[in-house]
Enzyme design. Sequence first.
Site, short mmCIF file in Angstrom:
data_model
loop_
_atom_site.label_atom_id
_atom_site.label_comp_id
_atom_site.label_asym_id
_atom_site.label_seq_id
_atom_site.Cartn_x
_atom_site.Cartn_y
_atom_site.Cartn_z
N CYS A 141 0.81 -1.23 0.00
CA CYS A 141 0.00 0.00 0.00
C CYS A 141 0.84 1.27 0.00
O CYS A 141 0.36 2.33 -0.41
CB CYS A 141 -0.95 -0.01 1.20
SG CYS A 141 -2.07 -1.40 1.12
N HIS B 251 -3.90 7.03 0.96
CA HIS B 251 -4.09 5.70 0.38
C HIS B 251 -5.50 5.23 0.70
O HIS B 251 -5.96 5.37 1.84
CB HIS B 251 -3.05 4.74 0.98
CG HIS B 251 -3.42 3.30 0.80
ND1 HIS B 251 -3.72 2.77 -0.44
CD2 HIS B 251 -3.59 2.30 1.70
CE1 HIS B 251 -4.03 1.49 -0.28
NE2 HIS B 251 -3.96 1.19 1.00
N ASN C 2 -9.89 -0.92 -2.37
CA ASN C 2 -8.47 -0.67 -2.08
C ASN C 2 -7.63 -1.29 -3.20
O ASN C 2 -7.60 -2.51 -3.35
CB ASN C 2 -8.14 -1.29 -0.71
CG ASN C 2 -6.68 -1.16 -0.32
OD1 ASN C 2 -5.81 -0.89 -1.15
ND2 ASN C 2 -6.40 -1.37 0.95
C1 LIG Z 1 -11.40 -5.62 7.92
C2 LIG Z 1 -12.30 -4.69 8.71
C3 LIG Z 1 -13.24 -3.96 7.77
C4 LIG Z 1 -13.13 -5.55 9.65
O1 LIG Z 1 -13.95 -4.73 10.45
P1 LIG Z 1 -14.04 -4.96 12.01
O2 LIG Z 1 -15.01 -4.00 12.53
O3 LIG Z 1 -12.64 -4.92 12.55
O4 LIG Z 1 -14.65 -6.40 12.08
P2 LIG Z 1 -14.09 -7.71 12.79
O5 LIG Z 1 -12.86 -8.21 12.07
O6 LIG Z 1 -13.99 -7.45 14.25
O7 LIG Z 1 -15.25 -8.69 12.53
C5 LIG Z 1 -16.55 -8.47 13.05
C6 LIG Z 1 -17.44 -9.58 12.57
O8 LIG Z 1 -17.70 -9.40 11.16
C7 LIG Z 1 -17.42 -10.61 10.46
N1 LIG Z 1 -16.99 -10.27 9.12
C8 LIG Z 1 -15.73 -10.13 8.66
N2 LIG Z 1 -15.76 -9.82 7.35
C9 LIG Z 1 -17.07 -9.76 7.00
C10 LIG Z 1 -17.74 -9.47 5.79
N3 LIG Z 1 -17.09 -9.18 4.66
N4 LIG Z 1 -19.07 -9.48 5.80
C11 LIG Z 1 -19.77 -9.75 6.90
N5 LIG Z 1 -19.19 -10.04 8.08
C12 LIG Z 1 -17.85 -10.04 8.13
C13 LIG Z 1 -16.36 -11.28 11.29
O9 LIG Z 1 -16.33 -12.67 11.00
C14 LIG Z 1 -16.81 -10.97 12.69
O10 LIG Z 1 -17.85 -11.86 13.02
P3 LIG Z 1 -18.02 -12.42 14.54
O11 LIG Z 1 -18.23 -11.17 15.37
O12 LIG Z 1 -19.20 -13.29 14.44
O13 LIG Z 1 -16.72 -13.10 14.84
C15 LIG Z 1 -11.50 -3.66 9.54
O14 LIG Z 1 -10.80 -4.30 10.57
C16 LIG Z 1 -10.53 -2.88 8.71
O15 LIG Z 1 -10.93 -2.12 7.86
N6 LIG Z 1 -9.23 -3.04 8.96
C17 LIG Z 1 -8.21 -2.38 8.16
C18 LIG Z 1 -8.14 -3.09 6.86
C19 LIG Z 1 -7.28 -2.43 5.86
O16 LIG Z 1 -7.34 -1.24 5.72
N7 LIG Z 1 -6.52 -3.24 5.14
C20 LIG Z 1 -5.73 -2.77 4.11
C21 LIG Z 1 -4.45 -2.30 4.65
S1 LIG Z 1 -3.78 -1.10 3.69
#
Ligand SMILES: CC(C)(COP(=O)(O)OP(=O)(O)OC[C@H]1O[C@@H](n2cnc3c(N)ncnc32)[C@H](O)[C@@H]1OP(=O)(O)O)[C@@H](O)C(=O)NCCC(=O)NCCS
Length: 333
Positions: free
Chosen positions: A115, A260, A290
């Site tokens: 990224c 980004h 992304n």
């Molecule tokens: C990935 C991201 C969106 C997940 O959001 P979050 O609020 O942290 O969610 P969690 O990982 O805690 O998961 C919450 C629940 O949603 C579920 N879940 C994960 N992906 C899912 C999806 N696409 N659709 C529905 N549910 C989903 C999980 O399984 C979890 O379920 P549970 O509570 O039953 O265990 C978030 O962490 C994020 O944006 N992180 C940064 C990612 C990023 O920018 N990456 C690129 C780097 S440059």
Amino acid sequence: MPRTAFVALGMSVPDRVVTNEDLTKLMETSDAWIQERTGIKERRWVPEGRETENSDLALEATRRALAKAGWEPKDLEAIVYCSMSPDHMLPADGCFLNAKLGLPGVPSIDIRNQCTGFIYGLAVADAWIRIGMYRRILLVGSEIHSTGLDVSTRGRDVSVIFGDGAGAALLEATDEPGRGVLSCHLHADGRFATDLYCEAPGSKFHPRVSAGMIESGAVYPRMEGQKVFKNAVVRMPEVMREALAQNGLSPKDLKLVVPHQANLRISQMVQRSLELRDDQVFNNIQRYGNTTAASIPIALAEAVEERGVARGDLVGLCAFGAGFTWARALIRW
Ligand SMILES: CC(C)(COP(=O)(O)OP(=O)(O)OC[C@H]1O[C@@H](n2cnc3c(N)ncnc32)[C@H](O)[C@@H]1OP(=O)(O)O)[C@@H](O)C(=O)NCCC(=O)NCCS
């Protein structure tokens, strides 16, 4: 000492639009979950059932930038190619683009910094220009993620985020006082290397990839989403403040910040942390997801036109991603 000016930008995304609704047919997810957590409404993925080359997306973005600048490929003296999803393990994708542009003999380097790739690439190009090694450089970020995602429910946290596309910037040495890249700031902390990574294929394995690795999902990117999120919202504003302070500037001086496009919520928290107005920050993750090393040049290409960036405006780029790495560039347009 010359500085690096941005002369023109171009972008290219595949025609295939994949909406959040489309993803619900592949995995257990919902439009509401994806929009609420990431801001993404749709992304572009290369068409299924036919090969698309990463370097073809880069070529299209480059052609558009060249047309805007009125340059020919032969005007380019070097290629800096940023991608974590190259066409092949070797050689560098910059070499494939070199051939497609018809530039035998022109140096081509790949930057594999995910990224932050575009800003790391800009730092390399800027250093070459400052020391007088080259005067005209193509800097391109290009990614095809969709062919390497686990689109089952197992991989949904990662696969809903990523999109395909390319963005190209034409850079040129300038002696105009005050114009050009003011500074680039690069950081990495490898203690977090496996918090956002793709385990295989890898040279540590014999063989580098196996049916077992495909079965277990080791060939797909994996991410500790919350850890990435928490670090990104601290590191991105931190590195912006560092760059502004070093140049004796403040957030108020910025015409435009192009973060980004990792996650709309991350961009919004960066904006709040730096007390930036809405018109100072550009986001288009809603439409493209992304696109990693391509996200900044794609957003910059749109932002420069939509926000009317003019000569003398201060533009900031910042990124956070796998490694962990984070980086920032300040440009006087
Ligand atoms: C990935 C991201 C969106 C997940 O959001 P979050 O609020 O942290 O969610 P969690 O990982 O805690 O998961 C919450 C629940 O949603 C579920 N879940 C994960 N992906 C899912 C999806 N696409 N659709 C529905 N549910 C989903 C999980 O399984 C979890 O379920 P549970 O509570 O039953 O265990 C978030 O962490 C994020 O944006 N992180 C940064 C990612 C990023 O920018 N990456 C690129 C780097 S440059």
